[in-house]
Design a protein around this motif. Structure first.
Motif, PDB file in Angstrom:
ATOM      1  N   ASP A  81      12.609   3.933  17.841  1.00  0.00           N
ATOM      2  CA  ASP A  81      13.316   3.090  16.872  1.00  0.00           C
ATOM      3  C   ASP A  81      14.679   3.705  16.579  1.00  0.00           C
ATOM      4  O   ASP A  81      14.757   4.834  16.073  1.00  0.00           O
ATOM      5  N   PRO A  82      15.785   3.009  16.890  1.00  0.00           N
ATOM      6  CA  PRO A  82      17.108   3.600  16.691  1.00  0.00           C
ATOM      7  C   PRO A  82      17.449   3.831  15.229  1.00  0.00           C
ATOM      8  O   PRO A  82      18.309   4.662  14.915  1.00  0.00           O
ATOM      9  N   ALA A  83      16.791   3.125  14.322  1.00  0.00           N
ATOM     10  CA  ALA A  83      17.071   3.283  12.899  1.00  0.00           C
ATOM     11  C   ALA A  83      16.341   4.491  12.310  1.00  0.00           C
ATOM     12  O   ALA A  83      16.928   5.311  11.606  1.00  0.00           O
ATOM     13  N   GLY A 127      11.042   3.514  34.568  1.00  0.00           N
ATOM     14  CA  GLY A 127      11.981   3.236  33.482  1.00  0.00           C
ATOM     15  C   GLY A 127      13.385   3.535  33.954  1.00  0.00           C
ATOM     16  O   GLY A 127      13.591   4.029  35.069  1.00  0.00           O
ATOM     17  N   ALA A 128      14.339   3.243  33.122  1.00  0.00           N
ATOM     18  CA  ALA A 128      15.735   3.521  33.462  1.00  0.00           C
ATOM     19  C   ALA A 128      16.450   4.017  32.218  1.00  0.00           C
ATOM     20  O   ALA A 128      16.084   3.684  31.093  1.00  0.00           O
ATOM     21  N   ALA A 129      17.452   4.846  32.444  1.00  0.00           N
ATOM     22  CA  ALA A 129      18.322   5.307  31.370  1.00  0.00           C
ATOM     23  C   ALA A 129      19.746   4.978  31.767  1.00  0.00           C
ATOM     24  O   ALA A 129      20.128   5.142  32.926  1.00  0.00           O
ATOM     25  N   VAL A 130      20.522   4.525  30.804  1.00  0.00           N
ATOM     26  CA  VAL A 130      21.883   4.066  31.064  1.00  0.00           C
ATOM     27  C   VAL A 130      22.874   4.962  30.331  1.00  0.00           C
ATOM     28  O   VAL A 130      22.810   5.103  29.102  1.00  0.00           O
ATOM     29  N   VAL A 131      23.785   5.569  31.076  1.00  0.00           N
ATOM     30  CA  VAL A 131      24.859   6.379  30.505  1.00  0.00           C
ATOM     31  C   VAL A 131      26.173   5.715  30.884  1.00  0.00           C
ATOM     32  O   VAL A 131      26.497   5.587  32.067  1.00  0.00           O
ATOM     33  N   LEU A 132      26.913   5.264  29.885  1.00  0.00           N
ATOM     34  CA  LEU A 132      28.189   4.590  30.105  1.00  0.00           C
ATOM     35  C   LEU A 132      29.292   5.352  29.382  1.00  0.00           C
ATOM     36  O   LEU A 132      29.178   5.637  28.189  1.00  0.00           O
ATOM     37  N   ASP A 133      30.342   5.697  30.108  1.00  0.00           N
ATOM     38  CA  ASP A 133      31.475   6.425  29.533  1.00  0.00           C
ATOM     39  C   ASP A 133      31.027   7.675  28.787  1.00  0.00           C
ATOM     40  O   ASP A 133      31.535   8.004  27.716  1.00  0.00           O
ATOM     41  N   GLY A 134      30.041   8.352  29.356  1.00  0.00           N
ATOM     42  CA  GLY A 134      29.573   9.610  28.796  1.00  0.00           C
ATOM     43  C   GLY A 134      28.564   9.491  27.684  1.00  0.00           C
ATOM     44  O   GLY A 134      28.051  10.509  27.202  1.00  0.00           O
ATOM     45  N   ALA A 135      28.248   8.277  27.237  1.00  0.00           N
ATOM     46  CA  ALA A 135      27.335   8.085  26.108  1.00  0.00           C
ATOM     47  C   ALA A 135      26.047   7.413  26.566  1.00  0.00           C
ATOM     48  O   ALA A 135      26.064   6.456  27.349  1.00  0.00           O
ATOM     49  N   LEU A 136      24.924   7.924  26.081  1.00  0.00           N
ATOM     50  CA  LEU A 136      23.631   7.310  26.346  1.00  0.00           C
ATOM     51  C   LEU A 136      23.511   6.026  25.543  1.00  0.00           C
ATOM     52  O   LEU A 136      23.735   6.010  24.333  1.00  0.00           O
ATOM     53  N   ARG A 137      23.147   4.934  26.205  1.00  0.00           N
ATOM     54  CA  ARG A 137      23.026   3.636  25.532  1.00  0.00           C
ATOM     55  C   ARG A 137      21.558   3.328  25.263  1.00  0.00           C
ATOM     56  O   ARG A 137      20.738   3.367  26.170  1.00  0.00           O
ATOM     57  N   ARG A 138      21.252   3.010  24.005  1.00  0.00           N
ATOM     58  CA  ARG A 138      19.865   2.754  23.618  1.00  0.00           C
ATOM     59  C   ARG A 138      19.581   1.276  23.340  1.00  0.00           C
ATOM     60  O   ARG A 138      18.436   0.858  23.422  1.00  0.00           O
ATOM     61  N   GLY A 139      20.583   0.495  22.972  1.00  0.00           N
ATOM     62  CA  GLY A 139      20.366  -0.908  22.682  1.00  0.00           C
ATOM     63  C   GLY A 139      19.998  -1.154  21.240  1.00  0.00           C
ATOM     64  O   GLY A 139      19.733  -0.233  20.470  1.00  0.00           O
ATOM     65  N   ALA A 140      19.939  -2.446  20.864  1.00  0.00           N
ATOM     66  CA  ALA A 140      19.686  -2.825  19.474  1.00  0.00           C
ATOM     67  C   ALA A 140      18.314  -2.391  18.990  1.00  0.00           C
ATOM     68  O   ALA A 140      18.135  -2.031  17.822  1.00  0.00           O
ATOM     69  N   SER A 141      17.313  -2.402  19.875  1.00  0.00           N
ATOM     70  CA  SER A 141      15.946  -2.040  19.478  1.00  0.00           C
ATOM     71  C   SER A 141      15.476  -0.757  20.143  1.00  0.00           C
ATOM     72  O   SER A 141      14.308  -0.411  20.044  1.00  0.00           O
ATOM     73  N   GLY A 142      16.377  -0.070  20.812  1.00  0.00           N
ATOM     74  CA  GLY A 142      15.993   1.149  21.507  1.00  0.00           C
ATOM     75  C   GLY A 142      15.414   0.899  22.882  1.00  0.00           C
ATOM     76  O   GLY A 142      14.879   1.808  23.509  1.00  0.00           O
ATOM     77  N   GLY A 143      15.534  -0.321  23.384  1.00  0.00           N
ATOM     78  CA  GLY A 143      14.862  -0.688  24.622  1.00  0.00           C
ATOM     79  C   GLY A 143      15.737  -0.750  25.859  1.00  0.00           C
ATOM     80  O   GLY A 143      15.269  -1.218  26.908  1.00  0.00           O
ATOM     81  N   THR A 144      16.981  -0.286  25.785  1.00  0.00           N
ATOM     82  CA  THR A 144      17.804  -0.275  26.989  1.00  0.00           C
ATOM     83  C   THR A 144      17.117   0.536  28.084  1.00  0.00           C
ATOM     84  O   THR A 144      16.686   1.666  27.853  1.00  0.00           O
ATOM     85  N   GLY A 145      17.008  -0.052  29.266  1.00  0.00           N
ATOM     86  CA  GLY A 145      16.375   0.647  30.378  1.00  0.00           C
ATOM     87  C   GLY A 145      14.907   0.341  30.579  1.00  0.00           C
ATOM     88  O   GLY A 145      14.275   0.932  31.450  1.00  0.00           O
ATOM     89  N   GLU A 146      14.344  -0.581  29.783  1.00  0.00           N
ATOM     90  CA  GLU A 146      12.942  -0.940  29.989  1.00  0.00           C
ATOM     91  C   GLU A 146      12.834  -1.834  31.226  1.00  0.00           C
ATOM     92  O   GLU A 146      12.411  -3.004  31.150  1.00  0.00           O
ATOM     93  N   ILE A 147      13.182  -1.261  32.361  1.00  0.00           N
ATOM     94  CA  ILE A 147      13.270  -2.015  33.607  1.00  0.00           C
ATOM     95  C   ILE A 147      11.908  -2.433  34.137  1.00  0.00           C
ATOM     96  O   ILE A 147      11.798  -3.326  34.974  1.00  0.00           O
TER      97      ILE A 147
END
Length: 445
Positions: free
Chosen positions: A152-154, A219-239
């Motif tokens: 949970d990102p919050a 699963g997948a993890a996304v790093v863009l411009d040096g920053a790990l991206r988690r998404g609105a619900s923490g689910g970025t990369g749930e491939i």
């Protein structure tokens, strides 16, 4: 507005500490050169950091000059101790390190599916306590945990995810209760693996990339411009939930078997190998790592034997006759080497790796089309077992499927990336807190 004297001191102190962490022990003269500060300013910060218990004299410079040798200063590594946990469905691995990240002790323990939640939590906590004792650490300052599932990102808490053991969520609370003075944090395992690959592994030269985790699950993890991206619900990369062709159904909100997971997770890889007649490693139960490693070994052996055939001779590899053909019939080696015989590519092992690459390419191409990361790292134990033989096959397919140039790399850390990532984040968090020495009392952890 210029910084106040206290702010300037804190900035200088932290900069010096970062240099000591990155470069190792340094003399005051070397700190002066690297920071660009004046000699009196460096002398003041060395005195402050020493008084705060953050640095100490660890030796003398071996310079040949008149007068006494210069003192060499280093971070007081035992100022704080850290723990990292890699929590899997089938077990837990633990490492304890000092403030500079040097591992002092590590161990792992299997946790079977028939073990109850309470006993599983107790076994994992007992492992942490045992490794702490073996590391001769009085207490832990920070604990970093890598676990499958959504964070949970919050709140930063592990969410209740379908299919994951209940003891995963209970473990975090139990550790916080048993280690009340420690800062305990949890992060998705694939995200931690990506951070480790970026700092110490296959993506050291990349600030934008995607890690595709291949292990028990996917699963997948996304790093863009040096920053790990988690998404609105923490689910970025749930491939694993990505709908793909070739499955008999669609994924649901509680089951990813109908998605990409159902094509490339451990069970699917073992079934695919069996369909192509690829056995597990001798004397072992079939596993995704085992069948992929065995297939890669057979393909490499076939390639090596083909290269050794002279004058049109032939040799049998795994029941397939291989020979040195005319140049017009040759195909490229997936590992990027010399041309090899089509017959060598016709072994069951090669056909299995081709089929697995076909499946992986579907997911990778989807990620590339949306994110254009320029680089995809095949991570996890299966990615490591496949090595360049598998990565090269995926790379060839992606080049045909998308106009976007994309490197496909092999992990250099394998399954150990999760534990390494958890340790790096724990170290960063501890240093962030402790490396603010100005005007603070001495406190030892």
């Amino acid at each position: 507005m210029p910084a106040s004297p206290s702010t300037a001191r804190a900035i200088n102190d932290r900069h010096a500490l970062r240099l000591l962490q990155q470069e190792g022990p340094l003399t005051a003269g070397q700190l002066k050169q690297l920071t660009g500060l004046s000699r009196p300013t460096v002398a003041d910060l060395v005195e402050r950091l020493t008084a705060a218990g953050l640095i100490a004299v660890v030796g003398e410079a071996g310079e040949q000059r008149r007068g006494p040798n210069a003192k060499v200063y280093g971070i007081v590594a035992d100022r704080a101790h850290l723990a990292a946990l890699d929590v899997r469905t089938e077990g837990v691995s633990v490492a304890v390190a000092d403030l500079v990240g040097r591992v002092l002790a590590e161990a792992s323990v299997p946790i079977t599916g028939d073990m109850g939640t309470g006993p599983a939590v107790e076994q994992a906590v007992a492992l942490v306590e045992r490794v702490v004792k073996e590391a001769d650490a009085d207490r832990l300052h920070t604990v970093g945990i890598g676990a499958p599932g959504l964070i949970d990102p919050a709140s930063g808490e592990l969410r209740d995810s379908s299919g994951l053991p209940e003891w995963h969520r209970r473990l975090v609370a139990a550790l916080q209760e048993r280690l009340p003075e420690a800062r305990v944090s949890v992060e998705n395992e694939t995200n931690l693996a990506a951070l480790a690959e970026q700092r110490d592994g296959a993506a050291r030269d990349r600030d934008t990339f995607v890690l595709l985790w291949l292990g028990h699950g996917t699963g997948a993890a996304v790093v863009l411009d040096g920053a790990l991206r988690r998404g609105a619900s923490g689910g970025t990369g749930e491939i694993g939930f990505l709908p793909v062709p070739g499955t008999t159904t669609l994924p649901s909100a509680t089951d990813c078997e109908g998605g990409f997971h159902g094509m490339v997770a451990s069970t699917a890889v073992v079934d695919l190998a069996a369909a192509h007649g690829v056995p597990a490693e001798p004397g072992q139960e079939p596993s995704a790592v085992g069948v992929v490693r065995a297939a890669v070994g057979v393909v490499k052996a076939a390639v090596g034997q083909v290269r050794g055939v002279e004058g049109g001779g032939s040799r049998s590899v795994s029941g397939v006759e291989v020979s040195r053909p005319e140049s017009a019939g040759e195909t490229s080696d997936p590992a990027g080497g010399d041309e090899v015989s089509p017959a060598a590519s016709a072994t069951p092992a090669a056909r299995f790796l081709d089929a697995l690459a076909d499946r992986l390419a579907v997911g990778v191409a989807s990620v590339v089309a949306i994110l254009d990361p320029g680089c995809v790292v095949l991570g996890g134990e299966v990615g490591q077992a496949g090595g360049e033989e598998l990565a090269g096959r995926v790379r060839d397919r992606i080049a045909r499927m998308t106009p976007l140039p994309t490197e496909v790399r092999t992990t250099t850390l394998g399954g150990g990336a999760v534990l390494r990532g958890a340790l790096l984040t724990a170290r960063d968090r501890a240093q962030e807190e402790l490396f603010t020495p100005a005007e603070r009392p001495i406190q030892r952890w």
